[in-house]
Motif scaffolding. Structure first.
Motif, mmCIF file in Angstrom:
data_model
loop_
_atom_site.group_PDB
_atom_site.id
_atom_site.type_symbol
_atom_site.label_atom_id
_atom_site.label_comp_id
_atom_site.label_asym_id
_atom_site.label_seq_id
_atom_site.Cartn_x
_atom_site.Cartn_y
_atom_site.Cartn_z
ATOM 1 N N ALA A 182 -54.679 17.981 -35.554
ATOM 2 C CA ALA A 182 -54.522 18.529 -34.196
ATOM 3 C C ALA A 182 -54.247 20.027 -34.269
ATOM 4 C CB ALA A 182 -53.412 17.797 -33.455
ATOM 5 N N LYS A 183 -53.405 20.431 -35.205
ATOM 6 C CA LYS A 183 -53.097 21.856 -35.365
ATOM 7 C C LYS A 183 -54.328 22.620 -35.844
ATOM 8 C CE LYS A 183 -48.165 21.373 -36.280
ATOM 9 N NZ LYS A 183 -47.078 21.567 -37.270
ATOM 10 N N LYS A 184 -55.007 22.079 -36.838
ATOM 11 C CA LYS A 184 -56.190 22.733 -37.401
ATOM 12 C C LYS A 184 -57.283 22.919 -36.347
ATOM 13 C CE LYS A 184 -59.927 21.783 -40.550
ATOM 14 N NZ LYS A 184 -60.673 20.635 -41.012
ATOM 15 N N ASN A 185 -57.425 21.933 -35.464
ATOM 16 C CA ASN A 185 -58.451 21.984 -34.420
ATOM 17 C C ASN A 185 -57.972 22.664 -33.143
ATOM 18 O OD1 ASN A 185 -60.872 20.653 -35.524
ATOM 19 N ND2 ASN A 185 -59.447 18.954 -35.842
ATOM 20 N N HIS A 186 -56.780 23.236 -33.183
ATOM 21 C CA HIS A 186 -56.210 23.989 -32.053
ATOM 22 C C HIS A 186 -56.158 23.150 -30.771
ATOM 23 C CE1 HIS A 186 -56.365 27.485 -34.642
ATOM 24 N NE2 HIS A 186 -57.626 27.210 -34.894
ATOM 25 N N PRO A 223 -54.309 21.359 -27.729
ATOM 26 C CA PRO A 223 -53.115 21.800 -27.007
ATOM 27 C C PRO A 223 -51.960 20.802 -27.102
ATOM 28 C CG PRO A 223 -54.844 21.156 -25.472
ATOM 29 C CD PRO A 223 -55.424 21.050 -26.843
ATOM 30 N N PHE A 224 -50.828 21.293 -27.583
ATOM 31 C CA PHE A 224 -49.623 20.484 -27.675
ATOM 32 C C PHE A 224 -48.849 20.593 -26.369
ATOM 33 C CE2 PHE A 224 -50.734 20.613 -32.024
ATOM 34 C CZ PHE A 224 -50.064 19.581 -32.655
ATOM 35 N N PHE A 225 -48.446 19.443 -25.857
ATOM 36 C CA PHE A 225 -47.539 19.404 -24.711
ATOM 37 C C PHE A 225 -46.099 19.438 -25.218
ATOM 38 C CE2 PHE A 225 -45.170 17.456 -21.219
ATOM 39 C CZ PHE A 225 -45.714 18.095 -20.123
ATOM 40 N N GLN A 226 -45.882 18.810 -26.381
ATOM 41 C CA GLN A 226 -44.568 18.788 -27.038
ATOM 42 C C GLN A 226 -44.802 18.777 -28.539
ATOM 43 O OE1 GLN A 226 -41.053 18.446 -25.956
ATOM 44 N NE2 GLN A 226 -40.944 18.964 -28.112
ATOM 45 N N ASP A 227 -44.232 19.751 -29.235
ATOM 46 C CA ASP A 227 -44.345 19.803 -30.692
ATOM 47 C C ASP A 227 -43.629 18.614 -31.325
ATOM 48 O OD1 ASP A 227 -45.817 22.192 -30.735
ATOM 49 O OD2 ASP A 227 -43.991 23.399 -30.683
ATOM 50 N N LYS A 228 -43.887 18.427 -32.600
ATOM 51 C CA LYS A 228 -43.246 17.344 -33.344
ATOM 52 C C LYS A 228 -41.731 17.454 -33.208
ATOM 53 C CE LYS A 228 -42.604 15.694 -38.047
ATOM 54 N NZ LYS A 228 -42.934 15.946 -39.458
ATOM 55 N N MET A 229 -41.115 16.320 -32.923
ATOM 56 C CA MET A 229 -39.660 16.266 -32.783
ATOM 57 C C MET A 229 -39.163 14.889 -33.192
ATOM 58 S SD MET A 229 -39.185 16.001 -28.676
ATOM 59 C CE MET A 229 -38.725 14.395 -28.048
ATOM 60 N N VAL A 230 -37.863 14.766 -33.353
ATOM 61 C CA VAL A 230 -37.225 13.493 -33.683
ATOM 62 C C VAL A 230 -36.596 12.945 -32.412
ATOM 63 C CG1 VAL A 230 -35.381 12.376 -34.992
ATOM 64 C CG2 VAL A 230 -36.768 14.159 -36.059
ATOM 65 N N ARG A 231 -36.855 11.674 -32.148
ATOM 66 C CA ARG A 231 -36.187 10.989 -31.021
ATOM 67 C C ARG A 231 -35.230 9.958 -31.590
ATOM 68 N NH1 ARG A 231 -38.746 8.762 -26.225
ATOM 69 N NH2 ARG A 231 -36.748 9.373 -25.385
ATOM 70 N N PHE A 232 -34.127 9.796 -30.934
ATOM 71 C CA PHE A 232 -33.100 8.819 -31.307
ATOM 72 C C PHE A 232 -32.605 9.025 -32.738
ATOM 73 C CE2 PHE A 232 -35.880 6.745 -28.150
ATOM 74 C CZ PHE A 232 -34.967 6.655 -27.104
ATOM 75 N N GLY A 233 -32.421 10.290 -33.110
ATOM 76 C CA GLY A 233 -31.970 10.631 -34.453
ATOM 77 C C GLY A 233 -30.713 9.884 -34.859
ATOM 78 N N GLY A 234 -30.734 9.366 -36.083
ATOM 79 C CA GLY A 234 -29.594 8.658 -36.637
ATOM 80 C C GLY A 234 -29.458 7.215 -36.199
ATOM 81 N N LYS A 235 -30.334 6.762 -35.309
ATOM 82 C CA LYS A 235 -30.299 5.373 -34.840
ATOM 83 C C LYS A 235 -31.434 4.583 -35.500
ATOM 84 C CE LYS A 235 -28.253 6.554 -30.436
ATOM 85 N NZ LYS A 235 -28.351 6.516 -28.998
ATOM 86 N N GLN A 236 -31.354 3.280 -35.410
ATOM 87 C CA GLN A 236 -32.379 2.442 -36.021
ATOM 88 C C GLN A 236 -33.760 2.742 -35.447
ATOM 89 O OE1 GLN A 236 -31.724 -1.791 -35.718
ATOM 90 N NE2 GLN A 236 -33.373 -2.262 -37.156
ATOM 91 N N GLU A 237 -33.833 3.074 -34.160
ATOM 92 C CA GLU A 237 -35.129 3.354 -33.520
ATOM 93 C C GLU A 237 -35.584 4.806 -33.677
ATOM 94 O OE1 GLU A 237 -32.025 3.300 -30.147
ATOM 95 O OE2 GLU A 237 -32.374 2.243 -31.999
#
Length: 132
Positions: free
Chosen positions: A85-89, A91-105
């Motif tokens: 996706a980055k190489k092909n430019h 459009p990102f609506f939201q960059d890579k991120m962590v959700r529910f950090g530290g939890k099982q999910e």
């Protein structure tokens, strides 16, 4: 669990068939069929049909509650899609991120925005039992 003899189908609006085809092909989706009013893709093994309907485009999309996408079971495939996706430019609506950090999910996620403002989420759970 996914049944391998069934394919999920999703129909979404698009404003322009050419730019829609370009976006999804850059994402790695193969065009299955194209008509004057729609284009159908093999979207990671499922079927996405983009119907030409410029009057139905959401001018202000939000991640929640409406989006669709792929949950990867393979971390390398998730990263490969992100890098593509980055190489092909795309459009990102939201960059890579962590959700529910530290939890099982806990999971990694990023969102793309197609040319018709449809939002696509791509995610990878560290604990596969949390997929469903």
């Amino acid at each position: 669990m996914r049944e391998t003899d069934k394919i999920f189908h999703l129909a979404i609006p698009c404003k322009d068939l050419d730019e829609t085809a370009d976006f999804y092909q850059k994402l790695g989706c193969k065009v299955a069929r194209r008509y004057d009013d729609r284009v159908t893709f093999n979207f990671f093994g499922d079927q996405v049909v983009c119907h030409l309907s410029p009057e139905k485009i959401d001018p202000n999309p939000k991640m929640y509650p409406r989006h669709f996408g792929i949950t990867f079971l393979d971390k390398a495939a998730f990263e490969e899609t992100l890098q593509s996706a980055k190489k092909n430019h795309l459009p990102f609506f939201q960059d890579k991120m962590v959700r529910f950090g530290g939890k099982q999910e806990e999971h990694w996620t990023f969102f793309l925005q197609d040319p018709s403002n449809n939002l696509l989420e791509f995610k990878y759970y560290h604990d596969e039992s949390m997929v469903y």
